[in-house]
Design an enzyme around this catalytic site. Structure first.
Site, PDB file in Angstrom:
ATOM      1  N   ASP A   1       0.870  -1.186   0.000  1.00  0.00           N
ATOM      2  CA  ASP A   1       0.000   0.000   0.000  1.00  0.00           C
ATOM      3  C   ASP A   1       0.904   1.232   0.000  1.00  0.00           C
ATOM      4  OD1 ASP A   1      -0.879   0.396   3.540  1.00  0.00           O
ATOM      5  OD2 ASP A   1       0.900  -0.513   2.624  1.00  0.00           O
TER       6      ASP A   1
ATOM      7  N   HIS B   1       8.932  -0.784   9.244  1.00  0.00           N
ATOM      8  CA  HIS B   1       8.080  -1.968   9.357  1.00  0.00           C
ATOM      9  C   HIS B   1       8.220  -2.901   8.142  1.00  0.00           C
ATOM     10  CE1 HIS B   1       6.005  -0.055  12.749  1.00  0.00           C
ATOM     11  NE2 HIS B   1       5.732   0.991  11.997  1.00  0.00           N
TER      12      HIS B   1
HETATM   13  O1  RIB Z   1       1.553  -0.739  10.844  1.00  0.00           O
HETATM   14  C1  RIB Z   1       2.564  -0.568   9.882  1.00  0.00           C
HETATM   15  C2  RIB Z   1       2.081  -0.971   8.531  1.00  0.00           C
HETATM   16  O2  RIB Z   1       0.990  -0.140   8.151  1.00  0.00           O
HETATM   17  C3  RIB Z   1       3.134  -0.788   7.421  1.00  0.00           C
HETATM   18  O3  RIB Z   1       2.921  -1.737   6.417  1.00  0.00           O
HETATM   19  C4  RIB Z   1       2.827   0.585   6.898  1.00  0.00           C
HETATM   20  O4  RIB Z   1       3.232   0.766   5.543  1.00  0.00           O
HETATM   21  C5  RIB Z   1       1.333   0.597   6.977  1.00  0.00           C
HETATM   22  O5  RIB Z   1       0.842  -0.086   5.825  1.00  0.00           O
HETATM   23 CA    CA Z   2       2.649  -0.995   4.122  1.00  0.00          CA
END
Ligand code: RIB
Ligand code: CA
Length: 316
Positions: free
Chosen positions: A9, A236
Site C-alpha cells: 500500500d 516496518h
Molecule cells: O503498521 C505498519 C504498517 O501499516 C506498514 O505496512 C505501513 O506501511 C502501513 O501499511
Molecule cells: Ca505498508
C-alpha cells in the site's frame, strides 16, 4: 532464490521495502500488487510504479488491487506518509513499466499456480487482495510456499488502537480469513518492527548521494522529518522483506493466530495460541543488527534511531 509477489500500500516504508526486495539476491520479484491502505489504491499503484521504475525495475509488473476493505470504509494514513503517500519524494524515473489490466487477486492466483510450491507472498498492507484471492483459489494455502505478513501486534500495543496494528485494523475481516486459512506464515508484527528505525541523523548522512537507495530514503523521508518533525520512524515493511529473504532473522513461537473483528474496541486485535504443530510463526525477536546490515549493504541505508518511549500511533 524464492519467487515472490509483494502486496503493498505504497507508503514510505513500502517504498523502502521494494528497494530492498529488488536488491536481495534471495528474492526474485515476480510482480507487485497494490491495495488501499496508507493511501487509496490508485495512489498506491502510481507510487509503486514510480519506485520500481526508480530502481530500473521496469520489467516487474504492477497489478492494481482492492480499492477498499471487504466490509469497512477505507481509512488512509496520509498523516504519516504525506499527501502523496511517498513523503513528498521528488523522484523522476527515466522509463516506466507496465500496470497490468489483470486485477491483483487474479495475479496472485496465477503466480501461485505457475510457481506451485515455491511462491512466497510478502504482504505489506491490508490483506484484502489475499482474502479475495482465496475465494478465487481455495487451494492457495497448499499452492504457495508461504506468507510473510507485516501485520499484527501480539505482545505489544497497537499503532491504531491499544490493541491493533494498522494493516490488520484496516481490514480485520480479510486478516481473519487469511489467519484461519492454514497458510504457512511468518507474522512480522510490531513486536519486531518498531525497534528497527531510520532517523534524522542517518538521513543527513545520505544527503547528496546519487545512489538510488540513499536518494530514495532521503526523498521519501521528507514528510516525516521536515513536516512532522519526528526524530525517527520504524522500518516496518523493510523488516518483513528482510525476513522473507532470511527467515532466520526472527525468533518466535509457532501458534494459531486469530484476528478479532468485534467488538469495535477490539477490532483488529491479533491473539495467538502457542502450538508446536501450528503452521504460523509469531515473531517475537529480531536480529536488528543483521537487518541493519542488509539495509546498509543492499540499499545503502545507515542504521539509526532509538525506539520511542511510546509507539508511533496511526490513531484514526
Ligand atoms: O503498521 C505498519 C504498517 O501499516 C506498514 O505496512 C505501513 O506501511 C502501513 O501499511
Ligand atoms: Ca505498508
Amino acid at each position: 532464490m524464492f519467487p515472490v509477489v509483494i502486496d503493498v500500500d505504497t507508503g514510505v516504508d513500502d517504498a523502502l521495502a521494494l528497494g530492498l526486495a529488488l536488491a536481495l539476491p534471495e528474492l526474485s520479484v515476480i510482480a507487485v500488487t497494490t491495495v488501499a491502505g496508507n493511501v487509496d489504491v490508485d495512489q498506491a499503484t502510481q507510487n509503486t510504479r514510480r519506485v520500481l521504475d526508480w530502481f530500473g525495475a521496469v520489467s516487474v509488473p504492477v497489478a492494481r488491487g482492492a480499492s477498499q476493505p471487504l466490509l469497512r470504509p477505507h481509512r488512509d494514513a496520509r498523516e504519516f506518509h504525506g499527501p502523496d503517500g511517498l513523503g513528498g519524494a521528488m523522484l523522476v524515473p527515466q522509463r516506466s513499466g507496465p500496470i497490468l489490466d489483470t486485477a491483483a487477486p487474479e495475479v496472485i492466483v496465477r503466480a501461485a499456480r505457475r510457481y506451485a510450491g515455491s511462491l512466497r507472498l510478502v504482504c505489506l498492507g491490508p490483506l484484502t487482495n489475499l482474502a479475495i484471492a482465496l475465494r478465487l483459489e481455495p487451494r492457495l494455502p497448499e499452492l504457495v510456499e508461504g506468507l510473510v505478513i507485516m501485520g499484527g501486534a501480539f505482545a505489544v500495543p497497537g499503532n491504531v488502537t491499544p490493541f491493533a496494528e494498522f494493516n490488520v485494523w484496516s481490514d480485520p475481516e480479510a486478516a481473519h480469513i487469511v489467519a484461519e486459512a492454514g497458510f504457512r506464515t511468518i507474522w512480522v508484527g510490531l513486536d519486531v518492527t518498531t525497534g528497527v528505525r531510520f532517523d534524522r541523523a542517518a538521513r543527513e548522512r545520505l544527503a547528496g548521494s546519487d545512489r538510488p537507495g540513499p536518494r530514495l530514503a532521503y526523498e521519501v523521508s521528507r514528510w516525516a522529518f521536515d513536516e512532522r518533525g519526528v526524530d525517527s520512524f520504524a522500518l516496518h515493511d523493510p523488516v518483513a522483506v528482510a525476513v522473507a529473504a532470511r527467515p532466520d532473522l526472527v525468533t518466535g513461537e509457532r501458534a494459531f493466530v486469530h484476528v478479532l473483528t468485534s467488538p469495535s474496541e477490539l477490532r483488529g486485535r491479533t491473539v495467538w495460541r502457542a502450538d508446536a504443530g501450528a503452521p504460523a510463526l509469531v515473531a517475537q525477536g529480531v536480529n536488528a543488527e543483521a537487518v541493519y546490515k542488509l539495509l546498509r549493504e543492499r540499499l545503502g541505508l545507515e542504521e539509526g534511531g532509538k525506539e520511542p518511549t511510546r509507539p508511533e500511533s496511526h490513531a484514526p
